[in-house]
Design a protein around this motif. Structure first.
Motif, PDB file in Angstrom:
ATOM      1  N   GLN A   1     -11.092  57.141  97.921  1.00  0.00           N
ATOM      2  CA  GLN A   1     -11.895  56.071  97.311  1.00  0.00           C
ATOM      3  C   GLN A   1     -13.319  56.088  97.845  1.00  0.00           C
TER       4      GLN A   1
ATOM      5  N   ARG B   1     -15.161  58.672  96.079  1.00  0.00           N
ATOM      6  CA  ARG B   1     -15.494  58.225  94.730  1.00  0.00           C
ATOM      7  C   ARG B   1     -16.747  57.333  94.756  1.00  0.00           C
TER       8      ARG B   1
ATOM      9  N   LEU C   1      -5.033  63.316  98.071  1.00  0.00           N
ATOM     10  CA  LEU C   1      -6.204  62.690  97.457  1.00  0.00           C
ATOM     11  C   LEU C   1      -7.173  63.710  96.863  1.00  0.00           C
TER      12      LEU C   1
ATOM     13  N   LYS D   1      -6.731  66.193  94.649  1.00  0.00           N
ATOM     14  CA  LYS D   1      -6.631  66.477  93.213  1.00  0.00           C
ATOM     15  C   LYS D   1      -7.476  65.507  92.372  1.00  0.00           C
ATOM     16  N   GLY D   2      -7.418  64.215  92.740  1.00  0.00           N
ATOM     17  CA  GLY D   2      -8.158  63.207  91.978  1.00  0.00           C
ATOM     18  C   GLY D   2      -9.656  63.446  92.015  1.00  0.00           C
TER      19      GLY D   2
ATOM     20  N   GLN E   1     -10.519  66.426  89.923  1.00  0.00           N
ATOM     21  CA  GLN E   1     -10.447  66.042  88.509  1.00  0.00           C
ATOM     22  C   GLN E   1     -11.737  65.341  88.069  1.00  0.00           C
TER      23      GLN E   1
END
Ligand code: ADP
Ligand code: MG
Length: 256
Positions: A157, A160, A187, A189-190, A193
């Motif tokens: 997070q 992100r 975490l 992979k996200g 992506q």
């Protein structure tokens, strides 16, 4: 009371990619030359992945590309324009960067982290900066975390938020320096992506990574660096399936 007219790009924003090029870039730390004439071309809207052993100069090259380090020689061109004559703040707005360790301000919330540069560098009114922060947090799947501080967020997070912060400045190019290396495996992979989505949206990206699967799938060009120079570059199939230099062959045998 009137509500200020707030314009926020939609999440499906298509990025207006701009080319970024390094020509014969040299960089020395004291007596040690860590970049010994590095060349790299990221055409508009394309993804360049940079691979290579630790200490080969990947981070230094990336930092030269957005002016965090000052090269000793060579040229860096953004959309064909020499960056040496550009205001450093303008250059850093145009070329965003995301780091391995997120580099968020620990005492600020996710939204505040995003708003800082909008307020102080772009001189944006509070309401508009808030609206953009909310929108960018939504884009990276963190609409409900705007008021959380970094310690209240997972590594994924936090990363992100760092990506949202960079995107909020509406950069023309994005640089990523091993942005998944500090994350727990589940975490990774996200984040990859999210980067693949950005690439699909047309963002020009230079990505230093150890994620060979990502490089193979997403990169238009893979660049192999060793000892301060680009030893070999080409499309992923060529670099991974038909490497020509012995140094790249050795490197791949160690990481694949
Ligand atoms: P990579 O990202 O490929 O691991 P770096 O660009 O971080 O490589 O480092 C390349 C070389 O430059 C290394 O030998 C490193 O020790 C050296 N180096 C990096 N930053 C500095 C610095 N600020 N001062 C002195 N040497 C540095
Ligand atoms: Mg590095």
């Amino acid at each position: 009371m009137t509500t200020p007219d707030v314009v926020v790009p939609s999440p499906s924003h298509r990025y207006e990619g701009t080319s970024l090029e390094a020509r014969d870039v040299r960089m020395r730390f004291g007596p040690v030359e860590v970049l010994r004439g590095a060349d790299l071309l990221a055409p508009a809207g394309e993804v360049v992945c940079v691979i290579g052993p630790s200490g080969s100069g990947k981070s230094t090259l990336l930092r030269c590309l957005n002016g965090l380090e000052t090269r000793s020689a060579g040229r860096i061109l953004l959309g064909g324009e020499d960056t040496s004559t550009m205001d450093i703040n303008v250059l850093r707005q145009r070329v965003g960067m995301v780091f391995q360790h997120f580099n968020l301000f620990p005492h600020k919330t996710a939204a505040q982290n995003i708003m800082l540069a909008l307020r102080h560098v772009k001189k944006m009114p509070q309401e508009q900066a808030e609206a953009i922060a909310r929108q960018r947090l939504r884009d990276v799947g963190l609409a409900d975390r705007a008021g959380h501080r970094p310690t209240q967020l997972s590594g994924g997070q936090q990363q992100r938020v760092a990506i949202a912060r960079a995107l909020a400045m509406e950069p023309q190019v994005m640089l990523f320096d091993e942005v998944t290396s500090a994350l727990d495996p589940e975490l990774v992979k996200g984040i990859l992506q999210l980067m693949a989505d950005l690439a699909r949206g047309g963002m020009t990206m230079v990505v230093v990574t150890h994620e060979m699967g990502f490089a193979r799938k997403v990169a238009d060009t893979v660049v192999f660096m060793d000892a301060g120079v680009v030893v070999e570059s080409g499309p992923p199939e060529q670099i991974f399936d038909a490497p020509s230099s012995p140094r790249l062959k050795t490197f791949l045998s160690q990481v694949l």
